[in-house]
Motif scaffolding. Structure first.
Motif, mmCIF file in Angstrom:
data_model
loop_
_atom_site.group_PDB
_atom_site.id
_atom_site.type_symbol
_atom_site.label_atom_id
_atom_site.label_comp_id
_atom_site.label_asym_id
_atom_site.label_seq_id
_atom_site.Cartn_x
_atom_site.Cartn_y
_atom_site.Cartn_z
ATOM 1 N N GLY A 181 0.722 -1.288 -0.085
ATOM 2 C CA GLY A 181 -0.048 0.168 0.080
ATOM 3 C C GLY A 181 0.964 1.326 -0.123
ATOM 4 O O GLY A 181 2.003 1.282 -0.485
ATOM 5 N N SER A 182 0.371 2.332 0.377
ATOM 6 C CA SER A 182 0.801 3.712 0.547
ATOM 7 C C SER A 182 1.684 3.924 1.453
ATOM 8 O O SER A 182 1.508 3.696 2.853
ATOM 9 C CB SER A 182 -0.360 4.855 0.242
ATOM 10 O OG SER A 182 -1.189 4.327 1.307
ATOM 11 N N LEU A 183 2.604 4.870 1.192
ATOM 12 C CA LEU A 183 3.267 5.611 2.297
ATOM 13 C C LEU A 183 3.196 7.110 1.981
ATOM 14 O O LEU A 183 3.454 7.731 0.830
ATOM 15 C CB LEU A 183 4.714 5.331 2.258
ATOM 16 C CG LEU A 183 5.281 3.884 2.221
ATOM 17 C CD1 LEU A 183 5.231 2.864 0.877
ATOM 18 C CD2 LEU A 183 6.540 3.730 3.066
ATOM 19 N N ASN A 184 2.876 8.208 2.888
ATOM 20 C CA ASN A 184 2.540 9.338 2.691
ATOM 21 C C ASN A 184 3.438 10.166 3.744
ATOM 22 O O ASN A 184 3.493 9.402 4.656
ATOM 23 C CB ASN A 184 1.264 9.693 2.683
ATOM 24 C CG ASN A 184 0.536 9.351 1.446
ATOM 25 O OD1 ASN A 184 0.830 9.299 0.329
ATOM 26 N ND2 ASN A 184 -0.984 9.070 1.499
ATOM 27 N N MET A 185 3.671 11.346 3.605
ATOM 28 C CA MET A 185 3.892 12.139 4.464
ATOM 29 C C MET A 185 2.650 13.099 4.771
ATOM 30 O O MET A 185 2.417 13.856 3.991
ATOM 31 C CB MET A 185 5.221 13.097 4.067
ATOM 32 C CG MET A 185 5.704 13.999 5.311
ATOM 33 S SD MET A 185 6.167 13.226 6.746
ATOM 34 C CE MET A 185 7.876 12.598 6.161
ATOM 35 N N ASP A 186 2.552 13.173 6.064
ATOM 36 C CA ASP A 186 1.072 13.578 6.434
ATOM 37 C C ASP A 186 1.646 15.157 6.936
ATOM 38 O O ASP A 186 2.555 15.382 7.703
ATOM 39 C CB ASP A 186 0.218 13.105 7.598
ATOM 40 C CG ASP A 186 -0.157 11.954 7.331
ATOM 41 O OD1 ASP A 186 -0.220 11.733 6.304
ATOM 42 O OD2 ASP A 186 -0.691 11.130 8.261
ATOM 43 N N LEU A 187 0.968 16.118 6.235
ATOM 44 C CA LEU A 187 1.298 17.633 6.467
ATOM 45 C C LEU A 187 0.029 18.072 7.225
ATOM 46 O O LEU A 187 -0.933 18.360 6.692
ATOM 47 C CB LEU A 187 1.298 18.405 5.102
ATOM 48 C CG LEU A 187 2.268 18.009 4.251
ATOM 49 C CD1 LEU A 187 2.374 18.818 2.891
ATOM 50 C CD2 LEU A 187 3.811 17.633 4.857
ATOM 51 N N VAL A 188 0.115 18.051 8.421
ATOM 52 C CA VAL A 188 -1.042 18.160 9.606
ATOM 53 C C VAL A 188 -0.901 19.724 10.109
ATOM 54 O O VAL A 188 -0.265 20.071 10.625
ATOM 55 C CB VAL A 188 -0.744 17.366 10.869
ATOM 56 C CG1 VAL A 188 -2.068 17.332 11.515
ATOM 57 C CG2 VAL A 188 -0.690 15.832 10.256
ATOM 58 N N VAL A 189 -2.289 20.283 9.931
ATOM 59 C CA VAL A 189 -2.638 21.740 10.442
ATOM 60 C C VAL A 189 -3.772 21.403 11.520
ATOM 61 O O VAL A 189 -4.741 20.583 11.029
ATOM 62 C CB VAL A 189 -3.004 22.403 9.290
ATOM 63 C CG1 VAL A 189 -3.748 23.807 9.862
ATOM 64 C CG2 VAL A 189 -2.184 22.903 8.329
ATOM 65 N N ARG A 190 -3.671 21.938 12.661
ATOM 66 C CA ARG A 190 -4.756 21.723 13.636
ATOM 67 C C ARG A 190 -5.297 23.109 13.826
ATOM 68 O O ARG A 190 -4.795 24.290 13.890
ATOM 69 C CB ARG A 190 -4.067 21.639 15.058
ATOM 70 C CG ARG A 190 -3.439 20.228 14.937
ATOM 71 C CD ARG A 190 -3.040 19.596 16.397
ATOM 72 N NE ARG A 190 -2.560 18.201 16.255
ATOM 73 C CZ ARG A 190 -3.260 17.201 16.145
ATOM 74 N NH1 ARG A 190 -4.429 17.393 16.089
ATOM 75 N NH2 ARG A 190 -2.637 16.095 15.886
ATOM 76 N N SER A 191 -6.748 23.104 13.944
ATOM 77 C CA SER A 191 -7.494 24.236 13.869
ATOM 78 C C SER A 191 -8.742 24.149 14.549
ATOM 79 O O SER A 191 -9.051 23.072 15.140
ATOM 80 C CB SER A 191 -8.026 24.629 12.329
ATOM 81 O OG SER A 191 -8.922 23.528 11.794
#
Length: 310
Positions: free
Chosen positions: A7-17
């Motif tokens: 399956g997939s490998l992603n870098m998560d770019l996470v913003v909290r709001s």
């Protein structure tokens, strides 16, 4: 005994709001972080953290994100020999907005994940001899997911498919090669063309999917727990009450925990309880892979919850 993950490998770019934005709205967020993710890699980490041999098949780009993702898997003891570095593209990314309620919105750019192909299936096939179970998702090309399921089924390897995100390709032809199908309620609705908002609707969705060729279907219903349908029975496992911090990768935690429990010979009902506990612990922590609990944490949680799994 090995769990394979293709399956997939992603870098998560996470913003909290404070909350999720409405269309066209600009919000000011609280924080930003880059966190290893991708449904495939998340499920691999979820399994490996529970002390079971795990190997990953997939692709990253020849960039810093790709190096970081491979390193993160290796730190968790996951075999990354078949995680190819594709010099012709970039590593997949996911932009994720997480609200204070724990709800999230995600946009994925596949990058190298979209280039997983038959060469990667060769790496997968070479590992079937020592594998007990294969975890699949739909963040790589659907045709490759279908081929992987058929190859594993022919080799006698148990196949669990998380149909997320639901692809444009019709999945019905591969249902006979899937041992366990694990959509959440949104994905179940997309697969069946009917609403899946409660247990009664989920039961009808399971019957619909089984009529189309699926055998065992687990519909993940969030706070309503999990409804499980096999050819012999249908049963419900309630959700564990926890304080939700971040629902990102909850489904991946569930599937990783489910795979471990099944590989170790637990009954389906016991496996779903174990998987539900794994998911409950994951949503009580921030981040995708960082939130995946260890075996001892899941065991202690179930002991405190007085849940019978033995």
């Amino acid at each position: 005994m090995t769990i394979l993950v293709c399956g997939s490998l992603n870098m998560d770019l996470v913003v909290r709001s404070p909350r999720l934005p409405q269309p066209g709205e600009t919000l000011t967020g609280h924080s930003f972080a880059t966190i290893p993710g991708g449904k495939g890699a998340n499920q691999a980490v979820a399994a490996a953290r529970q002390s079971i041999s795990t190997a990953m098949v997939g692709r990253v780009g020849a960039d810093d994100f790709g190096h970081q993702l491979r390193h993160a898997l290796a730190v968790d003891g996951i075999n990354i020999d078949a995680v190819q570095v594709d010099a012709e593209t970039y590593t997949g990314i996911a932009t994720i907005t997480v609200a204070e309620s724990g709800e999230n919105q995600i946009v994925i750019v596949p990058g190298a994940n979209g280039r997983v192909n038959a060469a990667d299936l060769t790496h997968l096939k070479s590992r079937f001899a020592t594998a007990q179970l294969l975890l699949l998702q739909c963040e790589i090309p659907a045709a490759i997911v279908a081929q992987a399921a058929q190859l594993a089924h022919a080799a006698g390897v148990t196949v669990i498919l998380d149909p997320a995100p639901v692809p444009a390709m019709d999945l019905r032809p591969i249902y006979p090669f899937i041992d366990i199908l694990t959509p959440n309620q949104v994905e179940a609705a997309q697969l069946t063309g009917r609403s899946v908002n409660n247990l009664l609707e989920a039961e009808k969705a399971i019957a619909h999917l089984q009529q189309q060729g699926a055998t065992t279907v687990l519909i993940k219903l969030g706070e309503q727990g999990v409804l499980c349908g096999t050819p012999q029975e249908t049963f419900h496992i309630p959700a564990f009450p926890v304080s939700v911090v971040d629902t990102v990768a909850a489904g991946d935690a569930f599937n990783g925990g489910l795979a471990v429990a099944i590989a170790e010979g637990r009954s389906l009902q016991q496996a779903v309880i174990w998987a539900s506990a794994t998911a409950a612990l994951s949503v009580s922590q921030a981040g995708a892979q960082p939130s995946m609990p260890t075996r001892s944490q899941v065991g202690d949680f179930l002991t405190q919850a007085d849940a019978a799994i033995d």
